[in-house]
Design a protein around this motif. Sequence first.
Motif, mmCIF file in Angstrom:
data_model
loop_
_atom_site.group_PDB
_atom_site.id
_atom_site.type_symbol
_atom_site.label_atom_id
_atom_site.label_comp_id
_atom_site.label_asym_id
_atom_site.label_seq_id
_atom_site.Cartn_x
_atom_site.Cartn_y
_atom_site.Cartn_z
ATOM 1 N N TYR A 359 0.827 -1.203 0.000
ATOM 2 C CA TYR A 359 0.000 0.000 0.000
ATOM 3 C C TYR A 359 0.863 1.255 0.000
ATOM 4 C CZ TYR A 359 0.888 1.129 4.947
ATOM 5 O OH TYR A 359 1.482 1.486 6.121
ATOM 6 N N LEU A 360 2.012 1.199 0.695
ATOM 7 C CA LEU A 360 2.886 2.368 0.751
ATOM 8 C C LEU A 360 3.544 2.617 -0.594
ATOM 9 C CD1 LEU A 360 5.125 3.385 3.694
ATOM 10 C CD2 LEU A 360 6.059 3.503 1.386
ATOM 11 N N LEU A 361 3.961 1.546 -1.279
ATOM 12 C CA LEU A 361 4.580 1.709 -2.591
ATOM 13 C C LEU A 361 3.585 2.257 -3.611
ATOM 14 C CD1 LEU A 361 6.657 -1.596 -2.804
ATOM 15 C CD2 LEU A 361 7.475 0.693 -2.197
ATOM 16 N N GLY A 364 1.813 5.800 -1.243
ATOM 17 C CA GLY A 364 2.604 6.652 -0.373
ATOM 18 C C GLY A 364 2.275 6.414 1.095
ATOM 19 N N PRO A 365 3.013 7.077 1.987
ATOM 20 C CA PRO A 365 2.767 6.899 3.426
ATOM 21 C C PRO A 365 1.366 7.365 3.814
ATOM 22 C CG PRO A 365 4.869 7.997 3.019
ATOM 23 C CD PRO A 365 4.144 7.972 1.713
ATOM 24 N N GLN A 366 0.758 6.630 4.748
ATOM 25 C CA GLN A 366 -0.567 6.981 5.244
ATOM 26 C C GLN A 366 -0.534 6.994 6.761
ATOM 27 O OE1 GLN A 366 -3.710 4.619 3.501
ATOM 28 N NE2 GLN A 366 -2.569 4.368 1.583
ATOM 29 N N ARG A 367 -1.001 8.096 7.312
ATOM 30 C CA ARG A 367 -0.978 8.240 8.767
ATOM 31 C C ARG A 367 -1.873 7.208 9.451
ATOM 32 N NH1 ARG A 367 -3.365 14.212 8.325
ATOM 33 N NH2 ARG A 367 -1.889 14.095 6.612
ATOM 34 N N PHE A 368 -1.415 6.746 10.590
ATOM 35 C CA PHE A 368 -2.136 5.766 11.419
ATOM 36 C C PHE A 368 -2.392 4.466 10.671
ATOM 37 C CE2 PHE A 368 -3.448 9.896 13.173
ATOM 38 C CZ PHE A 368 -2.875 9.769 14.420
ATOM 39 N N ARG A 369 -1.446 4.124 9.753
ATOM 40 C CA ARG A 369 -1.539 2.826 9.101
ATOM 41 C C ARG A 369 -0.145 2.244 8.974
ATOM 42 N NH1 ARG A 369 -4.163 1.058 3.245
ATOM 43 N NH2 ARG A 369 -3.522 -1.115 3.358
ATOM 44 N N GLU A 394 12.186 15.534 -3.900
ATOM 45 C CA GLU A 394 11.403 14.382 -4.357
ATOM 46 C C GLU A 394 11.782 13.172 -3.514
ATOM 47 O OE1 GLU A 394 10.396 12.001 -8.510
ATOM 48 O OE2 GLU A 394 12.345 12.973 -8.260
ATOM 49 N N LEU A 395 10.778 12.591 -2.855
ATOM 50 C CA LEU A 395 11.010 11.436 -1.997
ATOM 51 C C LEU A 395 10.307 10.230 -2.599
ATOM 52 C CD1 LEU A 395 12.131 10.201 0.587
ATOM 53 C CD2 LEU A 395 10.071 10.980 1.785
ATOM 54 N N LEU A 396 11.098 9.199 -2.926
ATOM 55 C CA LEU A 396 10.568 7.989 -3.539
ATOM 56 C C LEU A 396 10.846 6.792 -2.642
ATOM 57 C CD1 LEU A 396 11.718 8.518 -7.257
ATOM 58 C CD2 LEU A 396 9.493 9.043 -6.255
ATOM 59 N N PHE A 397 9.872 5.886 -2.582
ATOM 60 C CA PHE A 397 10.006 4.663 -1.794
ATOM 61 C C PHE A 397 9.971 3.467 -2.741
ATOM 62 C CE2 PHE A 397 7.885 7.827 0.843
ATOM 63 C CZ PHE A 397 8.670 7.835 1.985
ATOM 64 N N ALA A 405 14.138 -2.239 2.309
ATOM 65 C CA ALA A 405 13.458 -1.018 1.888
ATOM 66 C C ALA A 405 14.488 0.047 1.548
ATOM 67 C CB ALA A 405 12.527 -0.527 2.994
ATOM 68 N N GLU A 406 14.122 0.895 0.573
ATOM 69 C CA GLU A 406 15.033 1.947 0.122
ATOM 70 C C GLU A 406 14.229 3.215 -0.125
ATOM 71 O OE1 GLU A 406 18.350 1.102 -2.707
ATOM 72 O OE2 GLU A 406 17.248 2.524 -3.984
ATOM 73 N N ALA A 407 14.619 4.277 0.586
ATOM 74 C CA ALA A 407 14.003 5.597 0.398
ATOM 75 C C ALA A 407 15.044 6.509 -0.234
ATOM 76 C CB ALA A 407 13.527 6.164 1.730
ATOM 77 N N ARG A 408 14.670 7.168 -1.338
ATOM 78 C CA ARG A 408 15.616 8.028 -2.061
ATOM 79 C C ARG A 408 15.068 9.454 -2.072
ATOM 80 N NH1 ARG A 408 19.730 7.497 -5.818
ATOM 81 N NH2 ARG A 408 19.898 9.176 -7.374
#
Length: 417
Positions: A359-361, A364-369, A394-397, A405-408
């Motif tokens: 779901y994050l990929l 994107g990030p979701q609060r309280f999940r 620009e933040l990519l996951f 996991a890799e965050a750029r």
Amino acid sequence: MRRLRPPAWMATLTWKAGVFITVMCCALAALLGALVHVSVTRQTVDTAREKALDRLEEVTRAYEAGEPLPRYAGVDPDGIPSGLRALAVRGERGTVVADDPEGRPTIWAAGPADGRALAVRVDYSLSASTISGLDKAILGSSVLAIGATLLVGSFAVTRVTRRLHLTAQVARRISAGDLDARVNDPRTRDPAHPEDEVATVSGALDTMASTLQGKLLSEQRFTADVAHELRTPLTGLSAAAELLPAGRPAELVRDRVKAMRALTEDLLEISRLDTRTETVDLDVHELGPLAERVVRASGTATEVRIVRDARVETDRRRLERVLGNLVANAHKHGRPPVALTVDGPAVTVRDHGPGYPEYLLEHGPQRFRTESGSKGHGLGLTIAAGQASVIGAELLFRNAPEGGAEARLTLPAAPPG
């Protein structure tokens, strides 16, 4: 074998409408042209045949009376079509359109004359040229009609597609977070004005955006109000926890109070990001030393790799917040080793854990999940993504092919000079 894909413009509504209009116009022009051609040709040929038969009647009377025949008549003359001659020899009369010996369009009429063919010929060149001119006029007028219809049709279709493109652009702006975007189609402002289908879609999109904006603003106000209301009792609770006698219960209380205060501060920060009232303090910084300072402040066993240092123009406090949250998330939800790599204006934080959830990929990030079974509120990466947007980064996951996991984070480079 690789299939050839048609160009993207062939999938547009304008192209499809143009092809449809062209095909229909060509079919209609061909049908009408054929009908006119057949009708005029039949009428012209019938008139010429009547004239030829009238002359044949006159020549037959002259032949029976033994009078000399005119120059356009004769018995078995040269150039008479063989089929027409055979018909006359059998005792019947008939006509046929053919060329004379000199190659001119001619209509022949023949009848029986003592076992031979008595024939007359009538010049058909004027009628043939009239039909040829008519065909050219039909073709020219059809081309002009198709061109005019295409222009008018393209103008009408372009007006519709332009409104559809505007609606799509507004929808994309809303999905990107611009909740103030509206189509504002003038056809939807006056209830008495009839609406077409495009105006109905535009009005529905505007209504949906207004409703969504109202709900999100209500949620943002609720989050901010709750966070503000919690700060005062948490401050008092933290002071009271410090007065507890030393021991394991006191440590547990202080730890929970600290976690609640951190959660409250995160909620306040998210509410500020949601309202888009944040201002940035831009300056030029060396990215490598700044990243090393963030890792030292985190107190974690994170490896720092400087492949290629760079100068970036950014808000140092917000960048440190983003990198700190990425490093903390890698240690909290991933597995060591965790590495932070600086390669030009890009910073990569990599762990060797199970990787980011699907779901994050995708969204994107979701609060309280967070993933089931993991501790956390999903606020760290949400704040990182929000702060990255504020500083224009620009933040990519993604999940690394080798696992983890890799965050750029890609930052805007500092201007030269």
